[in-house]
Enzyme design. Structure first.
Site, PDB file in Angstrom:
ATOM      1  N   ALA A   1      -2.254  11.056 -52.660  1.00 37.20           N
ATOM      2  CA  ALA A   1      -2.115  10.699 -53.204  1.00 37.20           C
ATOM      3  C   ALA A   1      -1.703  10.309 -55.076  1.00 37.20           C
ATOM      4  CB  ALA A   1      -3.951  10.447 -53.716  1.00 37.20           C
TER       5      ALA A   1
ATOM      6  N   LYS B   1      -2.815  12.323 -18.587  1.00 43.16           N
ATOM      7  CA  LYS B   1      -2.285  11.479 -19.068  1.00 43.16           C
ATOM      8  C   LYS B   1      -2.873  11.853 -19.970  1.00 43.16           C
ATOM      9  CE  LYS B   1      -3.340   6.340 -20.650  1.00 43.16           C
ATOM     10  NZ  LYS B   1      -2.712   7.177 -22.257  1.00 43.16           N
TER      11      LYS B   1
ATOM     12  N   GLU C   1      -2.033  12.713 -11.938  1.00 38.59           N
ATOM     13  CA  GLU C   1      -1.656  13.354 -12.739  1.00 38.59           C
ATOM     14  C   GLU C   1      -2.687  13.370 -14.386  1.00 38.59           C
ATOM     15  OE1 GLU C   1       2.770  12.856 -12.555  1.00 38.59           O
ATOM     16  OE2 GLU C   1       2.669  11.416 -14.160  1.00 38.59           O
TER      17      GLU C   1
ATOM     18  N   TYR D   1       6.920  11.729 -17.090  1.00 39.37           N
ATOM     19  CA  TYR D   1       6.487  11.344 -16.269  1.00 39.37           C
ATOM     20  C   TYR D   1       6.684   9.932 -15.560  1.00 39.37           C
ATOM     21  CZ  TYR D   1       4.932   8.411 -20.406  1.00 39.37           C
ATOM     22  OH  TYR D   1       5.312   7.690 -21.320  1.00 39.37           O
TER      23      TYR D   1
ATOM     24  N   ASP E   1      -2.481  12.889 -24.139  1.00 43.77           N
ATOM     25  CA  ASP E   1      -2.281  11.875 -25.292  1.00 43.77           C
ATOM     26  C   ASP E   1      -1.573  12.695 -26.925  1.00 43.77           C
ATOM     27  OD1 ASP E   1      -3.717  10.266 -26.578  1.00 43.77           O
ATOM     28  OD2 ASP E   1      -5.565  11.662 -26.832  1.00 43.77           O
TER      29      ASP E   1
ATOM     30  N   LYS F   1      -0.652   7.190  -9.731  1.00 38.80           N
ATOM     31  CA  LYS F   1       0.344   6.141  -9.491  1.00 38.80           C
ATOM     32  C   LYS F   1       0.603   6.535  -7.986  1.00 38.80           C
ATOM     33  CE  LYS F   1       3.096   8.044 -13.851  1.00 38.80           C
ATOM     34  NZ  LYS F   1       3.400   9.265 -14.084  1.00 38.80           N
TER      35      LYS F   1
ATOM     36  N   ASP G   1       1.661   9.313 -52.989  1.00 38.10           N
ATOM     37  CA  ASP G   1       1.512   8.717 -52.721  1.00 38.10           C
ATOM     38  C   ASP G   1       1.955   7.207 -53.492  1.00 38.10           C
ATOM     39  OD1 ASP G   1       1.559   9.045 -50.349  1.00 38.10           O
ATOM     40  OD2 ASP G   1      -0.519   8.664 -49.800  1.00 38.10           O
TER      41      ASP G   1
ATOM     42  N   LYS H   1      -9.026   6.445 -17.539  1.00 32.57           N
ATOM     43  CA  LYS H   1      -9.889   7.770 -19.168  1.00 32.57           C
ATOM     44  C   LYS H   1     -11.398   7.971 -18.975  1.00 32.57           C
ATOM     45  CE  LYS H   1      -8.067   5.735 -21.601  1.00 32.57           C
ATOM     46  NZ  LYS H   1      -7.033   4.553 -22.712  1.00 32.57           N
TER      47      LYS H   1
ATOM     48  N   GLU I   1       5.664  12.348 -22.293  1.00 33.01           N
ATOM     49  CA  GLU I   1       5.516  11.700 -23.439  1.00 33.01           C
ATOM     50  C   GLU I   1       5.546  13.595 -24.760  1.00 33.01           C
ATOM     51  OE1 GLU I   1       2.878   9.589 -23.397  1.00 33.01           O
ATOM     52  OE2 GLU I   1       1.574   9.703 -24.114  1.00 33.01           O
TER      53      GLU I   1
HETATM   54  S1  IVH Z   1       3.264   6.230 -16.204  1.00 34.41           S
HETATM   55  C1  IVH Z   1       5.116   2.541 -16.475  1.00 34.41           C
HETATM   56  N1  IVH Z   1       2.312   9.102 -16.445  1.00 34.41           N
HETATM   57  O1  IVH Z   1       0.088   6.440 -21.501  1.00 34.41           O
HETATM   58  C2  IVH Z   1       4.340   3.082 -17.001  1.00 34.41           C
HETATM   59  N2  IVH Z   1       1.996   7.759 -18.996  1.00 34.41           N
HETATM   60  O2  IVH Z   1      -1.213   4.000 -21.621  1.00 34.41           O
HETATM   61  C3  IVH Z   1       4.830   4.139 -17.023  1.00 34.41           C
HETATM   62  N3  IVH Z   1       0.781   8.423 -21.144  1.00 34.41           N
HETATM   63  O3  IVH Z   1       2.335   4.881 -22.338  1.00 34.41           O
HETATM   64  C4  IVH Z   1       3.907   5.431 -17.483  1.00 34.41           C
HETATM   65  N4  IVH Z   1       0.556  10.720 -19.979  1.00 34.41           N
HETATM   66  O4  IVH Z   1       1.896   6.926 -23.140  1.00 34.41           O
HETATM   67  C5  IVH Z   1       2.464   8.097 -17.768  1.00 34.41           C
HETATM   68  N5  IVH Z   1       1.027  11.145 -17.270  1.00 34.41           N
HETATM   69  C6  IVH Z   1       1.225   9.851 -17.533  1.00 34.41           C
HETATM   70  C7  IVH Z   1       0.788   9.623 -18.891  1.00 34.41           C
HETATM   71  C8  IVH Z   1       1.385   8.518 -19.381  1.00 34.41           C
HETATM   72  C9  IVH Z   1       0.801   9.812 -20.369  1.00 34.41           C
HETATM   73  C10 IVH Z   1       1.085   7.472 -21.629  1.00 34.41           C
HETATM   74  C11 IVH Z   1       2.375   6.761 -22.183  1.00 34.41           C
HETATM   75  C12 IVH Z   1       2.096   4.845 -21.473  1.00 34.41           C
HETATM   76  C13 IVH Z   1       0.398   5.731 -22.551  1.00 34.41           C
HETATM   77  C14 IVH Z   1      -0.315   3.638 -21.410  1.00 34.41           C
END
Ligand code: IVH
Length: 701
Positions: free
Chosen positions: A46, A130, A128, A241, A132, A305, A49, A329, A189
């Site tokens: 703080a 996702k 695959e 990815y 974070d 995909k 900042d 999700k 990512e």
């Molecule tokens: S494919 C054209 N694959 O999730 C879109 N995205 O909520 C290409 N993300 O912006 C994205 N894991 O930052 C893809 N296996 C994965 C992912 C992934 C994380 C993120 C990515 C995207 C966001 C969308």
């Protein structure tokens, strides 16, 4: 330590602004060095900042002062302003989300209809995890990494090339193998594994640095550093990815492309599975959900995909997401349980944090019995009361949170929570500071005990021995930490009692005769200490080096100071007026000093320390033979021959005391044009009013 700068930026003259700007730059740079290079910050976030804000405010008002590469453009400034912008050759899109099973079936149905597939045409997808983290696009030209950018708004991101180059996992600087297209943008990512995240937080905590809430925040905070040497120290990784611009196709299917990207040196999201139906996709989803806790990284769902790229091409995009992919999700992990108690924890910098003690409950496979309630305003906002049934959530965050109260289960006997106004560890008043400018109360309540509070002892001792305080050679943070561990340090006075541990110390690794002798000699030397250093070392809130000096100059010696503080205890009367009359003082600071020096516990700590010291030496008084020596002067209105700061410095050097407000103790008020209430006060008290020229004549030009 924070410093109150009451003067609004708009009232600064260009010269004053320049001086203050230079001072702030220096101060902030010193803190940055301590934070980033030594991993040992010496101010609270703080306070830091506040310095930064003031600097930026000055730069807003006096744009000439903002220099390229100046502090404000480096670490910690709003990163968006500091990074160069990069326009993405192809936009970086996001994904549509699915939560329920039938949304997955709908997704497949849409694709089949769009492509006009027949019932027995096979539709292959890959599934695959996702990850974070935060997305980045890496551009390779002729096999060389030439640029890396964050997603930004999808059209334009931030240039993080230098930072990305520091990653030790998943980012080849030069593509391996051959066959790559001349232009290749790999998208993926940036993330941190859970183990690395915990280690980083451990180290940050050790160093009193920023603690990240979850691996995602840690990854984002680490990547978006304007100083890439900091990023280099953070354990970031990259999973590819997809891709952006490419000068030649990578393959016919996702699987082929994945193979080739791996071949060229990238690490791709895994585990990956080939699926042919909604059942396959859901089986994968459930399998990953079950294994979620055992994966080395945080995921917030899985991504499906379409495998064939020609079909992806045909499917194209709707608004900002592809039709050929979807993110399935995981639900935020929530559960209901009973709030049994609210504990108040005191952090190393004195912040009081409320922690919910819960009847243990299983939240997504993890037994949760503690959750954060953030701060007192949050408790009030959610109206959380002991006894309530609450909803607890783990959502990527490591620290579970209390989301809300199940009001139907509220009983009339549950009373609103009374946040303590005393530190539960040491009993010192715990206060929410008011921002002198905005007049708003800080959300954090802090213990005012400083080094006298056991919870803050370590931090306090570090400050106590620092350069600008006791400055004991050979007694740095490492030694303080070790001696504290050995149980030898319970209060600052114990530093001067370390000599009785010499035999034990000699048995420890890394402590030989010579070094121990030197250390003991250095400690002995500091039994004589400057009065200003003494005050500064106590770590009283708001009392940094400068104010400590002003206080030390104001009172003849440490004993008279403490007596005066006792006399000022009721915040009224002569002693109080005298204290707040000191330059740069004001109510808030005076209050902090009086509280600290008169509370039984902290006073005992001061007295113990004084007992160990031989002499507390008042700072060299400026010239005593000038016409204004010993006189109290107040400057008001605008001065024309020098800045206010210069005038004050001059007065101090001539032995005058400079006060911020007029009282009957004031000897002279030096009033320039525009002088207001202080002039009236002077007239009321019959104090001599001088013009700038009168003053110059008095001090001899
Ligand atoms: S494919 C054209 N694959 O999730 C879109 N995205 O909520 C290409 N993300 O912006 C994205 N894991 O930052 C893809 N296996 C994965 C992912 C992934 C994380 C993120 C990515 C995207 C966001 C969308």
């Amino acid at each position: 330590m924070s410093r109150q700068r009451a003067k609004p930026v708009a009232d600064l003259s260009p010269r004053q602004a320049k001086l203050e700007h230079a001072r702030l730059e220096e101060e902030i740079a010193a803190h940055d060095r301590r934070y980033h290079q030594e991993d040992a910050p010496s101010v609270s976030d703080a306070d830091y900042d506040a310095l930064k804000r003031r600097l930026l405010e000055i730069e807003d008002q006096f744009p000439d002062l903002a220099t390229l590469g100046g502090v404000s453009s480096r670490v910690g400034a709003a990163p968006a302003a500091g990074f160069a912008k990069v326009k993405h050759a192809k936009p970086m899109l996001s994904l549509d989300n699915a939560f329920a099973d039938d949304e997955v079936a709908d997704f497949l149905g849409r694709i089949r209809r769009f492509l006009n597939l027949k019932i027995d045409d096979e539709l292959t997808l890959i599934a695959e995890p996702k990850i974070d983290g935060l997305s980045a696009s890496l551009r390779y030209e002729n096999g060389e990494l030439v640029r890396a950018a964050t997603r930004g708004d999808g059209q334009e991101g931030e240039d993080v090339t230098a930072n990305i180059r520091t990653l030790k996992h998943g980012v080849p600087h030069r593509l391996h193998g051959k066959g790559w297209p001349d232009v290749l943008e790999v998208r993926g990512e940036v993330y941190m594994t859970r183990t690395d995240f915990l280690k980083l937080n451990g180290a940050q905590e050790e160093a009193g640095g920023k603690i990240f809430a979850n691996p995602r925040n840690a990854a984002a905070g680490s990547l978006r550093q304007l100083d890439s040497s900091i990023t280099a120290k953070r354990p970031l990784r990259f999973f590819g990815y997809y891709w952006g611009e490419i000068s030649a196709p990578l393959g016919r299917t996702m699987l082929e492309c994945r193979d080739r990207l791996e071949h060229w040196g990238f690490t791709l999201n895994s585990p990956v599975t080939v699926c042919h139906s909604a059942e396959d996709l859901l089986a994968y989803y459930r399998d990953i959900a079950a294994r979620r806790a055992t994966l080395p990284f945080d995921i917030d769902g899985v991504v499906y995909k379409v495998d064939r790229l020609d079909w992806q091409e045909r499917l194209g995009f709707v608004s900002r997401s592809p039709r050929w992919a979807i993110a399935h999700k995981f639900p935020a992990e929530q559960a209901q349980t009973i709030l049994e108690k609210i504990d108040i924890q005191v952090g190393r910098t004195g912040a009081l944090t409320p922690v919910a003690k819960l009847k243990p409950v299983n939240v997504g496979g993890v037994l949760v019995s503690n959750a954060t309630l953030h701060n007192e305003d949050e408790i009030a906002r959610k109206d959380v009361r002991v006894g309530d049934t609450v909803i607890v959530q783990r959502a990527g965050d490591v620290i579970p949170q209390v989301v809300s109260v199940v009001m139907e289960k509220r009983k009339p006997e549950f009373v609103p929570f009374q946040f303590p106004d005393k530190c539960p560890v040491c009993g010192a008043p715990a206060e929410r500071e008011t921002d002198p400018k905005s007049g708003e109360a800080d959300v954090v309540r802090r213990c005012t005990g400083s080094v006298t509070c056991p919870a803050q002892l370590m931090e306090g001792l570090r400050h106590f021995v620092s350069r600008s305080a006791f400055d004991i050679e050979g007694l740095g943070e490492k030694q303080i930490a070790a001696f504290y561990e050995f149980g030898w340090l319970k209060e600052p006075a114990d530093i001067f009692r370390l000599n009785k541990h010499v035999p034990d110390l000699l048995k420890k690794d890394g402590y030989g005769d010579t070094s121990v002798n030197n250390l003991m000699r250095a400690i002995e030397e500091r039994r004589t200490i400057g009065f200003d250093r003494f005050i500064h070392a106590l770590g009283i809130r708001h009392v940094g080096q400068e104010r400590a000096r002003l206080v030390a100059l104001h009172y003849p010696d440490v004993r008279s100071w403490l007596d005066a503080m006792d006399a000022a205890k009721d915040r009224e009367g002569e002693a109080w007026d005298d204290l707040i009359g000191i330059d740069k003082m004001g109510d808030v600071v005076a209050h902090a000093i009086v509280t600290f020096t008169t509370r039984r516990h902290s006073r005992a700590v001061i007295e113990h320390l004084l007992k160990e010291l031989k002499d507390v030496v008042p700072p060299a008084r400026p010239a005593q033979d000038s016409a204004v020596a010993g006189k109290t002067v107040v400057f008001t209105g605008s001065l024309e021959k020098f800045t206010r700061d210069e005038a004050k410095a001059r007065a101090l050097s001539l032995g005058a005391k400079v006060a911020g407000s007029v009282s009957k103790k004031t000897d002279y008020v030096v009033a320039g044009p525009g002088a207001g209430s202080k002039l009236a006060e002077a007239q009321k008290h019959g104090v001599a009013v001088l013009s700038e020229d009168d003053w110059l004549a008095l001090i001899g030009g």
